[in-house]
Design a protein around this motif. Structure first.
Motif, PDB file in Angstrom:
ATOM      1  N   PRO A 120     -25.550 -81.496 -50.992  1.00  0.00           N
ATOM      2  CA  PRO A 120     -24.165 -81.853 -50.661  1.00  0.00           C
ATOM      3  C   PRO A 120     -23.262 -81.722 -51.878  1.00  0.00           C
ATOM      4  N   ALA A 121     -21.977 -81.446 -51.620  1.00  0.00           N
ATOM      5  CA  ALA A 121     -21.006 -81.301 -52.707  1.00  0.00           C
ATOM      6  C   ALA A 121     -20.922 -82.593 -53.511  1.00  0.00           C
ATOM      7  N   GLY A 122     -20.856 -82.460 -54.825  1.00  0.00           N
ATOM      8  CA  GLY A 122     -20.790 -83.619 -55.716  1.00  0.00           C
ATOM      9  C   GLY A 122     -22.143 -84.130 -56.159  1.00  0.00           C
ATOM     10  N   THR A 123     -23.220 -83.603 -55.593  1.00  0.00           N
ATOM     11  CA  THR A 123     -24.572 -84.042 -55.980  1.00  0.00           C
ATOM     12  C   THR A 123     -25.416 -82.860 -56.419  1.00  0.00           C
ATOM     13  N   ARG A 124     -24.778 -81.835 -56.982  1.00  0.00           N
ATOM     14  CA  ARG A 124     -25.489 -80.612 -57.313  1.00  0.00           C
ATOM     15  C   ARG A 124     -25.934 -80.567 -58.771  1.00  0.00           C
ATOM     16  N   ARG A 125     -26.272 -81.696 -59.318  1.00  0.00           N
ATOM     17  CA  ARG A 125     -26.831 -81.691 -60.670  1.00  0.00           C
ATOM     18  C   ARG A 125     -28.208 -81.039 -60.616  1.00  0.00           C
ATOM     19  N   ARG A 126     -28.393 -80.025 -61.429  1.00  0.00           N
ATOM     20  CA  ARG A 126     -29.613 -79.227 -61.348  1.00  0.00           C
ATOM     21  C   ARG A 126     -30.814 -80.037 -61.817  1.00  0.00           C
ATOM     22  N   PRO A 127     -31.938 -79.953 -61.099  1.00  0.00           N
ATOM     23  CA  PRO A 127     -33.147 -80.648 -61.549  1.00  0.00           C
ATOM     24  C   PRO A 127     -33.617 -80.129 -62.912  1.00  0.00           C
ATOM     25  N   LEU A 128     -34.440 -80.929 -63.578  1.00  0.00           N
ATOM     26  CA  LEU A 128     -34.884 -80.605 -64.935  1.00  0.00           C
ATOM     27  C   LEU A 128     -35.626 -79.277 -64.974  1.00  0.00           C
ATOM     28  N   PHE A 129     -36.578 -79.079 -64.064  1.00  0.00           N
ATOM     29  CA  PHE A 129     -37.348 -77.834 -64.067  1.00  0.00           C
ATOM     30  C   PHE A 129     -36.458 -76.629 -63.788  1.00  0.00           C
ATOM     31  N   THR A 242     -42.449 -83.585 -58.082  1.00  0.00           N
ATOM     32  CA  THR A 242     -43.115 -82.511 -58.831  1.00  0.00           C
ATOM     33  C   THR A 242     -43.079 -82.760 -60.335  1.00  0.00           C
ATOM     34  N   GLU A 243     -41.997 -83.330 -60.847  1.00  0.00           N
ATOM     35  CA  GLU A 243     -41.945 -83.631 -62.276  1.00  0.00           C
ATOM     36  C   GLU A 243     -43.024 -84.632 -62.661  1.00  0.00           C
ATOM     37  N   VAL A 244     -43.168 -85.680 -61.846  1.00  0.00           N
ATOM     38  CA  VAL A 244     -44.218 -86.667 -62.123  1.00  0.00           C
ATOM     39  C   VAL A 244     -45.601 -86.047 -61.939  1.00  0.00           C
ATOM     40  N   ALA A 245     -45.762 -85.216 -60.897  1.00  0.00           N
ATOM     41  CA  ALA A 245     -47.065 -84.606 -60.625  1.00  0.00           C
ATOM     42  C   ALA A 245     -47.484 -83.667 -61.742  1.00  0.00           C
ATOM     43  N   VAL A 246     -46.541 -82.872 -62.247  1.00  0.00           N
ATOM     44  CA  VAL A 246     -46.879 -81.960 -63.350  1.00  0.00           C
ATOM     45  C   VAL A 246     -47.259 -82.744 -64.600  1.00  0.00           C
TER      46      VAL A 246
END
Length: 365
Positions: A120-129, A242-246
């Protein structure tokens, strides 16, 4: 009437002379923390500190684990184990761990990167990976996959197919714009893979090894569908999971890096010339004119007089013994490509009888 002078009455006072500021004070108070050259120097220093410090910490941890946690034994190993031994042991075990982490990050990051637009617009902060994948050049991603291709066991190499398709967003549509040539190309690729794997699949099916069957059959099919954006509702939860799993996977995979011995495992036959003999199983730490120092496999250090040593053989550890009898065109499924090529140059001899300690299974031929 008041005679208090106003701001316009009387002579105007001269302006204040600014107090001279030393150049060093200006640098220290304002410009030094933002100096780009100094920041680059600090970043470079931190980088090389990590490059040197992390292997050193892992090496000390390895020696501590191999010594059984005993301080005096650890100090003995530190004094006698060379830096080359530590570096070689670290690289041979950490290369697989490093390539696994990089492949996982690049594959997941590329999938998340193309899926961010569905948030959604306004929540497009890219994930770390996704940010890491965007900043990494393509040649480095290819080098990571090449390292995995050389160091992973053959049994797990099919997992690189969906990972590669995800990292580079390879969809079937990129093979050809027309449906029929695209279908024929996919059939040809699967036919080549089948020619390579069918004998191994038959052997695994006859042995009832479901894990091997899944590892060899599922990844190629998964590679056809893994690329492309994900539904927006699963992007955020998937990124966090996935970040925690990796991280957990890397911590779990780091255990062999710490616990793998840095000294070769040997069995030393000790005894008088015509008397009874004893087999001492362990790692030779050092040898001088008087004693051979052996770190025993079951713990403790033993000093054996050199004159009592009758024979010595090199042995594999229990973790090195294969658990599957399957091969892929003369390459054992638990060997990497490098290991398989090495065994062709210098085939492994049968394990010496002295190496078969109680509880150590015989290696499958």
């Amino acid at each position: 009437m008041s005679t208090t002078p106003t701001a316009t009455d009387g002579p105007v006072p001269p302006p204040r002379t600014p107090v001279p500021v030393e150049p060093t004070t200006q640098v220290e108070s304002g410009r030094a923390p933002w100096d780009p050259s100094e920041r680059r120097a600090r970043a470079s220093q931190s980088f090389w500190t990590a490059v040197v410090g992390v292997p050193a910490i892992f090496s000390v941890l390895r020696l501590g684990v191999e010594a059984g946690g005993e301080l005096q034994t650890t100090l003995l190993l530190v004094a006698n184990v060379g830096t080359v031994n530590l570096l070689a042991g670290f690289l041979t075990t950490a290369a697989r761990l490093l390539s696994t982490g990089l492949v996982a990050v690049f594959a997941l990051g590329a999938v998340l990167a193309v899926s961010v637009e569905r948030l959604p617009a306004g929540t497009r902060r890219r994930p770390l990976f996704a940010r890491w994948a965007d900043l990494t050049p393509a040649w480095f991603v290819l080098a990571s996959f090449l390292l995995a291709l050389l160091t992973w066991p053959l049994l797990y190499l099919p997992l690189l197919l969906p990972a590669f398709a995800a990292a580079f967003q390879l969809r079937p549509e990129r093979l050809h714009e027309w449906v029929v040539p695209r279908f024929l190309a996919i059939v040809a690729l699967f036919a080549g893979y089948g020619w390579l794997m069918v004998p191994t699949l038959r052997a695994a099916g006859a042995a009832g090894d479901l894990l091997v069957l899944a590892l060899l059959m599922v990844p190629p099919v998964l590679a056809l569908f893994i690329a492309g954006p994900l539904p927006g509702v699963v992007i955020r939860p998937l990124a966090s999971v996935t970040e925690v799993a990796v991280l957990v996977m890397l911590l779990w995979a780091a255990l062999p890096v710490i616990s793998t011995p840095v000294l070769p495992l040997t069995v030393t036959t000790v005894g008088t010339e015509n008397g009874p003999t004893e087999d001492v199983r362990g790692h030779v730490v050092t040898t001088d004119d008087v004693n051979m120092v052996i770190l025993q496999e079951r713990g403790g250090v033993r000093y054996v007089p050199v004159g009592l040593v009758r024979a010595q053989v090199l042995c594999p550890s229990e973790e090195e013994l294969p658990r599957h009898r399957l091969r892929i065109h003369d390459f054992h499924v638990e060997d990497s490509l490098l290991e398989g090529l090495g065994r062709r140059v210098r085939p492994v001899n049968r394990i010496d009888a002295a190496c078969r300690a109680p509880g150590l299974p015989a290696a499958p031929q």
